[in-house]
Write a protein that holds these residues in place. Sequence first.
Motif, PDB file in Angstrom:
ATOM      1  N   TRP A  47      16.233  42.639  42.824  1.00  0.00           N
ATOM      2  CA  TRP A  47      16.074  44.039  42.750  1.00  0.00           C
ATOM      3  C   TRP A  47      16.055  44.382  41.258  1.00  0.00           C
ATOM      4  CZ3 TRP A  47      14.357  46.830  46.906  1.00  0.00           C
ATOM      5  CH2 TRP A  47      14.917  46.384  48.033  1.00  0.00           C
ATOM      6  N   CYS A  48      15.069  45.201  40.861  1.00  0.00           N
ATOM      7  CA  CYS A  48      14.872  45.554  39.430  1.00  0.00           C
ATOM      8  C   CYS A  48      15.218  46.961  39.329  1.00  0.00           C
ATOM      9  CB  CYS A  48      13.531  45.247  39.141  1.00  0.00           C
ATOM     10  SG  CYS A  48      13.161  45.465  37.554  1.00  0.00           S
ATOM     11  N   LYS A  49      16.217  47.459  38.373  1.00  0.00           N
ATOM     12  CA  LYS A  49      16.766  48.916  38.376  1.00  0.00           C
ATOM     13  C   LYS A  49      15.759  49.539  37.383  1.00  0.00           C
ATOM     14  CE  LYS A  49      20.632  51.716  37.890  1.00  0.00           C
ATOM     15  NZ  LYS A  49      22.219  51.553  37.586  1.00  0.00           N
ATOM     16  N   TYR A  50      15.215  50.600  37.923  1.00  0.00           N
ATOM     17  CA  TYR A  50      14.427  51.622  36.845  1.00  0.00           C
ATOM     18  C   TYR A  50      14.231  52.873  37.614  1.00  0.00           C
ATOM     19  CZ  TYR A  50      10.134  53.402  34.776  1.00  0.00           C
ATOM     20  OH  TYR A  50       9.572  54.510  34.013  1.00  0.00           O
ATOM     21  N   SER A  51      14.683  53.845  36.526  1.00  0.00           N
ATOM     22  CA  SER A  51      14.558  55.329  36.764  1.00  0.00           C
ATOM     23  C   SER A  51      15.643  55.859  37.851  1.00  0.00           C
ATOM     24  CB  SER A  51      13.275  55.686  36.746  1.00  0.00           C
ATOM     25  OG  SER A  51      13.207  57.211  36.867  1.00  0.00           O
ATOM     26  N   GLY A  52      16.700  55.143  38.182  1.00  0.00           N
ATOM     27  CA  GLY A  52      17.699  55.565  39.126  1.00  0.00           C
ATOM     28  C   GLY A  52      17.578  54.690  40.581  1.00  0.00           C
ATOM     29  N   ARG A  53      16.517  53.974  40.619  1.00  0.00           N
ATOM     30  CA  ARG A  53      16.216  53.276  41.736  1.00  0.00           C
ATOM     31  C   ARG A  53      16.024  51.868  41.656  1.00  0.00           C
ATOM     32  NH1 ARG A  53      13.529  58.199  42.250  1.00  0.00           N
ATOM     33  NH2 ARG A  53      14.139  59.273  44.217  1.00  0.00           N
ATOM     34  N   ARG A  54      16.069  51.048  42.756  1.00  0.00           N
ATOM     35  CA  ARG A  54      15.839  49.608  42.627  1.00  0.00           C
ATOM     36  C   ARG A  54      14.513  49.281  43.294  1.00  0.00           C
ATOM     37  NH1 ARG A  54      21.096  46.947  44.370  1.00  0.00           N
ATOM     38  NH2 ARG A  54      21.348  48.492  45.769  1.00  0.00           N
ATOM     39  N   TYR A  55      13.673  48.386  42.732  1.00  0.00           N
ATOM     40  CA  TYR A  55      12.433  47.846  43.198  1.00  0.00           C
ATOM     41  C   TYR A  55      12.493  46.235  43.400  1.00  0.00           C
ATOM     42  CZ  TYR A  55      11.058  52.483  41.763  1.00  0.00           C
ATOM     43  OH  TYR A  55      11.066  53.988  41.780  1.00  0.00           O
ATOM     44  N   VAL A  56      11.585  45.857  44.290  1.00  0.00           N
ATOM     45  CA  VAL A  56      11.095  44.549  44.402  1.00  0.00           C
ATOM     46  C   VAL A  56       9.657  44.277  44.913  1.00  0.00           C
ATOM     47  CG1 VAL A  56      12.235  44.328  46.738  1.00  0.00           C
ATOM     48  CG2 VAL A  56      12.117  42.069  45.172  1.00  0.00           C
ATOM     49  N   TYR A  57       8.983  43.525  44.422  1.00  0.00           N
ATOM     50  CA  TYR A  57       7.646  43.071  44.882  1.00  0.00           C
ATOM     51  C   TYR A  57       7.657  41.915  45.337  1.00  0.00           C
ATOM     52  CZ  TYR A  57       3.071  41.063  44.153  1.00  0.00           C
ATOM     53  OH  TYR A  57       1.729  40.560  44.482  1.00  0.00           O
ATOM     54  N   PHE A  58       7.010  41.852  46.475  1.00  0.00           N
ATOM     55  CA  PHE A  58       6.978  40.659  47.636  1.00  0.00           C
ATOM     56  C   PHE A  58       5.648  40.198  47.611  1.00  0.00           C
ATOM     57  CE2 PHE A  58      10.930  42.469  49.437  1.00  0.00           C
ATOM     58  CZ  PHE A  58      11.625  41.110  49.355  1.00  0.00           C
TER      59      PHE A  58
END
Length: 201
Positions: free
Chosen positions: A82-93
């Motif tokens: 998970w990558c934290k950015y601008s208050g949210r977490r993202y992941v690329y699959f």
Amino acid sequence: MKLLVLCLLFGAVLALTRADPSEDKPKNEKVADPESVDETEQTDETEETELSEETEETELSEAEDEDGAGRAKRCVCRARRWCKYSGRRYVYFPYRYHWSQAQRYCLRFGASLASIHNSRDNHFLRLLAQKRLAWIGLFDAANERYWLWVNSGRYNYANWCRGQPNNYRRSEHCVFINWSSKKCWNDYRCSVRLPFICMKK
């Protein structure tokens, strides 16, 4: 002499068995073939080990990263985290799923397909997906030309490619990013298999 030769042969066989490259691979680094992924064939155990719950906590300041580019590059280097950015977490699959399968996959982690609400977020996700096609959580399947985010976010920003959305053959109800050299959005058939980006708070 025979005993020495036997010992050397035994040592060589032992060394060869230890040098098996398949044993050096971590068990949780299993990556499915993007062309043949079927959600029903994957076990819960596989899914949970493929995604680390560890989050990269350090945020970049605006001075270091005005457009989100540096942060995305840092996340790409650490796959399935998970990558934290601008208050949210993202992941690329990189797995190729139908849009609805991708959304269900995100839900397993308390997430949803990503929503985008400004140009900075769009630029960040573009790079997170390594400038490749990726499903996001925008769709109009419920009501034609009435675009909704799957996580109920407000539809207040878009980066459509020229002439899009066009609902080609009246069958394009889901959206992916990084289309064409402009790296913009395109509506497409939800049944097409593409990589995707998950997002959670």
